[in-house]
Design an enzyme around this catalytic site. Structure first.
Site, mmCIF file in Angstrom:
data_model
loop_
_atom_site.group_PDB
_atom_site.id
_atom_site.type_symbol
_atom_site.label_atom_id
_atom_site.label_comp_id
_atom_site.label_asym_id
_atom_site.label_seq_id
_atom_site.Cartn_x
_atom_site.Cartn_y
_atom_site.Cartn_z
ATOM 1 N N GLU A 115 0.854 -1.192 0.000
ATOM 2 C CA GLU A 115 0.000 0.000 0.000
ATOM 3 C C GLU A 115 0.883 1.233 0.000
ATOM 4 O O GLU A 115 2.057 1.155 0.330
ATOM 5 C CB GLU A 115 -0.847 0.037 1.285
ATOM 6 C CG GLU A 115 -1.888 -1.048 1.349
ATOM 7 C CD GLU A 115 -2.517 -1.157 2.730
ATOM 8 O OE1 GLU A 115 -2.137 -0.394 3.630
ATOM 9 O OE2 GLU A 115 -3.379 -2.015 2.882
ATOM 10 N N CYS A 430 28.960 30.900 28.562
ATOM 11 C CA CYS A 430 28.636 31.493 27.254
ATOM 12 C C CYS A 430 27.117 31.656 27.150
ATOM 13 O O CYS A 430 26.367 30.698 27.370
ATOM 14 C CB CYS A 430 29.145 30.569 26.140
ATOM 15 S SG CYS A 430 28.504 30.985 24.513
HETATM 16 S S1 IVH Z 1 -0.411 0.103 8.723
HETATM 17 C C1 IVH Z 1 1.209 -1.904 12.472
HETATM 18 N N1 IVH Z 1 -0.683 1.236 6.385
HETATM 19 O O1 IVH Z 1 2.643 4.739 9.066
HETATM 20 C C2 IVH Z 1 0.711 -1.342 11.204
HETATM 21 N N2 IVH Z 1 0.270 2.527 8.153
HETATM 22 O O2 IVH Z 1 4.897 3.801 11.062
HETATM 23 C C3 IVH Z 1 0.713 0.147 11.198
HETATM 24 N N3 IVH Z 1 0.849 4.801 7.509
HETATM 25 O O3 IVH Z 1 1.292 5.233 12.252
HETATM 26 C C4 IVH Z 1 -0.181 0.829 10.297
HETATM 27 N N4 IVH Z 1 0.183 4.678 5.430
HETATM 28 O O4 IVH Z 1 0.445 6.676 10.349
HETATM 29 C C5 IVH Z 1 -0.265 1.388 7.657
HETATM 30 N N5 IVH Z 1 -0.994 2.093 4.270
HETATM 31 C C6 IVH Z 1 -0.600 2.260 5.532
HETATM 32 C C7 IVH Z 1 -0.048 3.480 6.002
HETATM 33 C C8 IVH Z 1 0.380 3.557 7.330
HETATM 34 C C9 IVH Z 1 0.712 5.455 6.354
HETATM 35 C C10 IVH Z 1 1.462 5.389 8.734
HETATM 36 C C11 IVH Z 1 0.597 5.354 9.955
HETATM 37 C C12 IVH Z 1 1.402 4.637 10.999
HETATM 38 C C13 IVH Z 1 2.788 4.730 10.459
HETATM 39 C C14 IVH Z 1 3.591 3.509 10.867
#
Ligand code: IVH
Length: 669
Positions: A115, A430
């Site tokens: 995705e 400083c």
């Molecule tokens: S899945 C454990 N799908 O990425 C799975 N997250 O670092 C977590 N995000 O906090 C979520 N697009 O804000 C997922 N297609 C997507 C996403 C997505 C953006 C963001 C989301 C999450 C962060 C994870």
């Protein structure tokens, strides 16, 4: 038909038509009625509801915006924690990820779903009895803010659904602002003479934090859903969940794709990177997930990230611009950081006019001169950096840059430790350092004293109220003088003083971080706090003892020793102690421990089949154990993986218990 019934029928009809128009316009992007007709219907509904308030329901389109602002966002505990993803930056990382999955799943076949990784804010939507009931921010992953009223203003979020068997469920997804809407918002901000937003993500974040849902409704927020959970039916795959989201009329981005192996995933990543700039919204990568929910469960997660998913982050974006000047900043520990002042350019969603040059070696390495054209890049983080000088564009008269010899803030001679690239101003008094130390001390990740911003600190220093951060705890003596200052009043003074009082509750590791010891970041402070448990143990720790702690290298050990060997720093600690700050770990931290691990010292060696070293160390520490980098008589266990070398030999010779990852897992089960 009786009059009352007729009205109810009309209300239902209007609601259905309006929500249907919302869906067609905002989710399908296929509007079928014009704006005027839409506005007329909404107006009519408002009028009827005003006359018959008993007919208002929570899922009526009129309820997307509430009349009165929220005072304070309530806390929402997430039923299932909202995790973050581990990142990967190149195809080697993806190969490693795939190998780990293969290893953990044995012979099973598996399938990926890819995705887009939307660059917005994750939110959770709870539906109860087919109605949108609670919407929350991610917060710290365990609990977030209740922003239901704000989320209701997003027209692509259904207020109610026709779920058939599914009536109670959770949806997660991303709230974001489109690129062109962001530009429009900033144009308006500029016209109004208000602060500009740095990028679409910040704009969306700022918007969701507003207490007045009318202000939120005025901003064009969008939503994509990417997660569905219910216990009312059993799903087999992530994509089944996505299909249900579509059926329930949630917006789902059409770029998601099922793929059979990591090679196909790589192709997908390349394809998406190609079209990235053409998308109307910002993305910062691709999210790769294992499709089978059973396999997801089998893979589980480690610390705060699932093992069944990973984010593939795109390479930094680049721009070329001119270096107008090179200036030097003095940090809180005296570090001199050269910064390039640039001809402003637009890069990955924000206007850049400064870039860090890190240190003088870096300027030398790239041979950056004032007047040069340079390539700047934005990585995962917000701060852009200069990566290359465009030598072809250099004019003849540019002179090589030479580092200053004196501190730009206080004029004292700069020093450079032999094994470091940084120059330091070693004048403890400083003004730039004093200001920096106090700013750091009160900052969000340290003592989090609200109300004490940069400009107020400047004033307090000027007025002589504070010379260093210990004086913050004596500010109440100056209460009356503060109130009488320009721009201050009873209320703002009270806010600051109560913020100071509240900060005394901050745990030991935050206090340790706030002290501003060179090389001690947040994480290191946590490790030291946990390992030494109180300040006296840390003060008395030898360099050798410090070096034995995992992740504590010689540089940190020396810096800690240096700090605590100075009389003035010990006096600071004494003053903060008598002010009531916490200098030992909270004993309740110990309550999550595991008896098999508590107070045991582990050494890790070799490659473990499923955990990375960091993951294993984190588990050990979370359960109350300690990790050390070298084997000694004090070691309780050697956790050994493949290709374990000299540590294994040493452990054998000392008769230390050697365990595999599998045995370790049994130990903690
Ligand atoms: S899945 C454990 N799908 O990425 C799975 N997250 O670092 C977590 N995000 O906090 C979520 N697009 O804000 C997922 N297609 C997507 C996403 C997505 C953006 C963001 C989301 C999450 C962060 C994870």
């Amino acid at each position: 038909m009786p009059a009352q019934e007729k009205i109810i029928k009309k209300v239902n009809e209007l609601r259905k038509k309006i929500l249907d128009a919302d869906y067609k316009y905002y989710t399908l992007a296929q509007p079928d009625i014009d704006d005027l007709k839409y506005d007329m219907m909404l107006k009519e509904l408002h009028e009827i509801e005003n006359k018959y308030p008993e007919l208002i329901t929570s899922d009526s389109p009129t309820q997307r915006v509430s009349e009165s602002p929220t005072k304070k966002f309530d806390v929402v505990y997430h039923n299932i924690p909202m995790l973050s993803l581990s990142n990967s930056y190149d195809f080697n990382d993806l190969n490693d990820f795939d190998k780990r999955i293969k290893n953990l799943l044995g012979n099973q076949k598996y399938e990926y779903v890819c995705e887009l990784k939307f660059d917005g804010l994750a939110v959770s939507l709870i539906y109860e009895n087919e109605k949108f009931a609670i919407g929350a921010t991610r917060g710290d992953g365990e609990k977030g803010d209740n922003i239901t009223q704000n989320l209701k203003t997003i027209k692509s979020i259904p207020l109610s659904v026709k779920g058939d068997k599914i009536k109670n469920f959770e949806v997660r997804g991303e709230v974001f602002i489109k690129k062109d809407d962001f530009i429009k918002i900033n144009e308006e901000q500029e016209l109004k003479g208000e602060k500009l937003f740095a990028n679409p993500r910040n704009t969306a974040a700022g918007t969701l934090k507003q207490k007045d849902s009318k202000a939120v409704a005025a901003r064009p927020l969008n939503f994509y859903s990417y997660y569905f959970y219910t216990d009312e039916i059993k799903l087999k795959t992530h994509t089944e969940g996505v299909k249900i989201l579509e059926q329930l009329k949630f917006p789902v981005n059409s770029h998601y794709k099922k793929l059979n192996n990591i090679e196909e995933v790589k192709t997908y990543c390349n394809e998406i990177e190609q079209i990235r700039d053409d998308l109307p919204y910002e993305i910062d990568g691709v999210v790769i997930k294992i499709n089978s929910l059973e396999q997801q469960q089998k893979l589980g997660f480690v610390s705060r990230s699932p093992r069944w998913a990973i984010a593939y982050k795109f390479k930094a974006k680049q721009q070329i611009t001119k270096v107008k000047n090179i200036v030097c900043q003095v940090g809180r520990v005296g570090t001199i950081t050269p910064v390039a002042e640039l001809e402003p350019v637009f890069l990955a969603g924000s206007t850049i006019s400064r870039a860090t040059l890190h240190n003088f070696d870096e300027i030398e390495r790239l041979d950056i001169r004032i007047g040069d054209y340079v390539k700047i890049e934005k990585g995962g983080d917000v701060i852009p950096k200069v990566t290359e000088v465009i030598k072809d564009k250099r004019t003849k008269n540019l002179v090589k840059y030479s580092a200053p010899e004196k501190c730009p803030a206080c004029g004292s001679q700069l020093e450079k430790p032999e094994d470091e690239v940084n120059y330091y101003c070693i004048n403890f008094n400083c003004p730039a350092q004093v200001q920096g130390r106090i700013e750091h001390f009160v900052s969000r990740d340290a003592m989090e004293i609200e109300g004490l911003g940069q400009s107020i600190i400047e004033i307090f220093i000027k007025e002589g109220f504070v010379k260093n951060y210990t004086d913050i705890y004596g500010l109440h003596i100056h209460r009356d003088k503060i109130i009488s200052l320009e721009r201050f009043g009873e209320k703002s003074a009270e806010n600051i003083l109560s913020g100071i009082e509240l900060s005394k509750q901050k745990p030991f590791d935050k206090v340790l971080f706030a002290l501003g010891i060179r090389h001690i970041g947040e994480r290191t402070a946590k490790i030291l706090a946990k390992h030494f448990e109180n300040i006296d143990n840390l003060i008395n720790a030898s360099e050798e003892q410090l070096n034995e702690v995992r992740e504590i290298g010689p540089k940190i050990a020396i810096s800690v020793r240096d700090f605590f060997s100075k009389k003035e720093n010990l006096e600071i600690i004494d003053k903060l102690k008598s002010a009531g700050l916490k200098f030992e770990i909270d004993t309740s931290v110990k309550s999550k421990t595991h008896p098999n691990i508590l107070n045991k010292t582990f050494v890790l060696t070799g490659t473990l089949p499923t955990y990375s070293r960091d993951e294993a160390s984190k588990i050990i520490e979370d359960l109350g154990g300690k990790t050390s980098s070298s084997v000694s008589k004090k070691t309780d266990y050697l956790l050994a993986g493949e290709e374990a070398g000299s540590k294994l030999e040493k452990a054998k010779s000392l008769g230390i218990k050697i365990i595999s990852e599998e045995e370790f897992k049994k130990l903690i089960s």
